[in-house]
Design a protein around this motif. Structure first.
Motif, PDB file in Angstrom:
ATOM      1  N   SER A  27     -18.261 -49.571  19.448  1.00  0.00           N
ATOM      2  CA  SER A  27     -18.361 -48.127  19.675  1.00  0.00           C
ATOM      3  C   SER A  27     -18.177 -47.755  21.142  1.00  0.00           C
ATOM      4  O   SER A  27     -17.926 -46.603  21.463  1.00  0.00           O
ATOM      5  CB  SER A  27     -19.709 -47.612  19.186  1.00  0.00           C
ATOM      6  OG  SER A  27     -20.760 -48.202  19.922  1.00  0.00           O
ATOM      7  N   PRO A  43     -11.378 -45.232  22.829  1.00  0.00           N
ATOM      8  CA  PRO A  43     -10.828 -44.589  21.638  1.00  0.00           C
ATOM      9  C   PRO A  43      -9.304 -44.467  21.728  1.00  0.00           C
ATOM     10  O   PRO A  43      -8.757 -44.127  22.773  1.00  0.00           O
ATOM     11  CB  PRO A  43     -11.469 -43.204  21.638  1.00  0.00           C
ATOM     12  CG  PRO A  43     -12.677 -43.336  22.500  1.00  0.00           C
ATOM     13  CD  PRO A  43     -12.330 -44.383  23.523  1.00  0.00           C
ATOM     14  N   GLY A  44      -8.630 -44.772  20.627  1.00  0.00           N
ATOM     15  CA  GLY A  44      -7.186 -44.620  20.565  1.00  0.00           C
ATOM     16  C   GLY A  44      -6.392 -45.776  21.131  1.00  0.00           C
ATOM     17  O   GLY A  44      -5.174 -45.832  20.982  1.00  0.00           O
ATOM     18  N   GLU A  56      -2.796 -44.649  20.434  1.00  0.00           N
ATOM     19  CA  GLU A  56      -2.471 -43.893  19.228  1.00  0.00           C
ATOM     20  C   GLU A  56      -1.730 -42.598  19.530  1.00  0.00           C
ATOM     21  O   GLU A  56      -0.950 -42.130  18.703  1.00  0.00           O
ATOM     22  CB  GLU A  56      -3.729 -43.590  18.428  1.00  0.00           C
ATOM     23  CG  GLU A  56      -4.349 -44.822  17.808  1.00  0.00           C
ATOM     24  CD  GLU A  56      -5.638 -44.530  17.079  1.00  0.00           C
ATOM     25  OE1 GLU A  56      -5.947 -43.344  16.801  1.00  0.00           O
ATOM     26  OE2 GLU A  56      -6.362 -45.494  16.775  1.00  0.00           O
ATOM     27  N   PHE A  84      -5.040 -39.591  23.571  1.00  0.00           N
ATOM     28  CA  PHE A  84      -5.939 -40.718  23.764  1.00  0.00           C
ATOM     29  C   PHE A  84      -5.684 -41.393  25.096  1.00  0.00           C
ATOM     30  O   PHE A  84      -6.607 -41.778  25.800  1.00  0.00           O
ATOM     31  CB  PHE A  84      -5.810 -41.751  22.642  1.00  0.00           C
ATOM     32  CG  PHE A  84      -6.564 -41.388  21.386  1.00  0.00           C
ATOM     33  CD1 PHE A  84      -7.936 -41.255  21.396  1.00  0.00           C
ATOM     34  CD2 PHE A  84      -5.879 -41.201  20.213  1.00  0.00           C
ATOM     35  CE1 PHE A  84      -8.628 -40.926  20.267  1.00  0.00           C
ATOM     36  CE2 PHE A  84      -6.563 -40.874  19.047  1.00  0.00           C
ATOM     37  CZ  PHE A  84      -7.949 -40.742  19.075  1.00  0.00           C
TER      38      PHE A  84
END
Length: 72
Positions: free
Chosen positions: A38, A42-43, A65, A69
């Motif tokens: 976590s 991200p991405g 992505e 991102f």
């Protein structure tokens, strides 16, 4: 399947003479933080290192992505 919005980011690193191995090792270790559960980035999809044949430069090819991102 990757989206058509996938972005590839290429960074070129020039090392001090004799320091390319150290530079790549430090940067590769930092990449471990990109994929930590976590707390990961991200991405982020992946990163790969490539060395120049003269051993004074390396490039890192990173895939995200989307551009959003990457910017974050």
């Amino acid at each position: 399947m990757k989206s058509s919005n996938t972005i590839v980011w290429i960074n070129v690193f020039t090392a001090k003479p004799g320091k390319l191995d150290e530079l790549v090792a430090i940067q590769a270790e930092e990449l471990l933080n990109f994929k930590k559960g976590s707390q990961g980035v991200p991405g982020w999809i992946s990163s790969r290192w490539h060395r120049s044949v003269d051993n004074d430069k390396a490039i890192m090819v990173t895939t995200f992505e989307s551009i959003d991102f990457h910017k974050n």
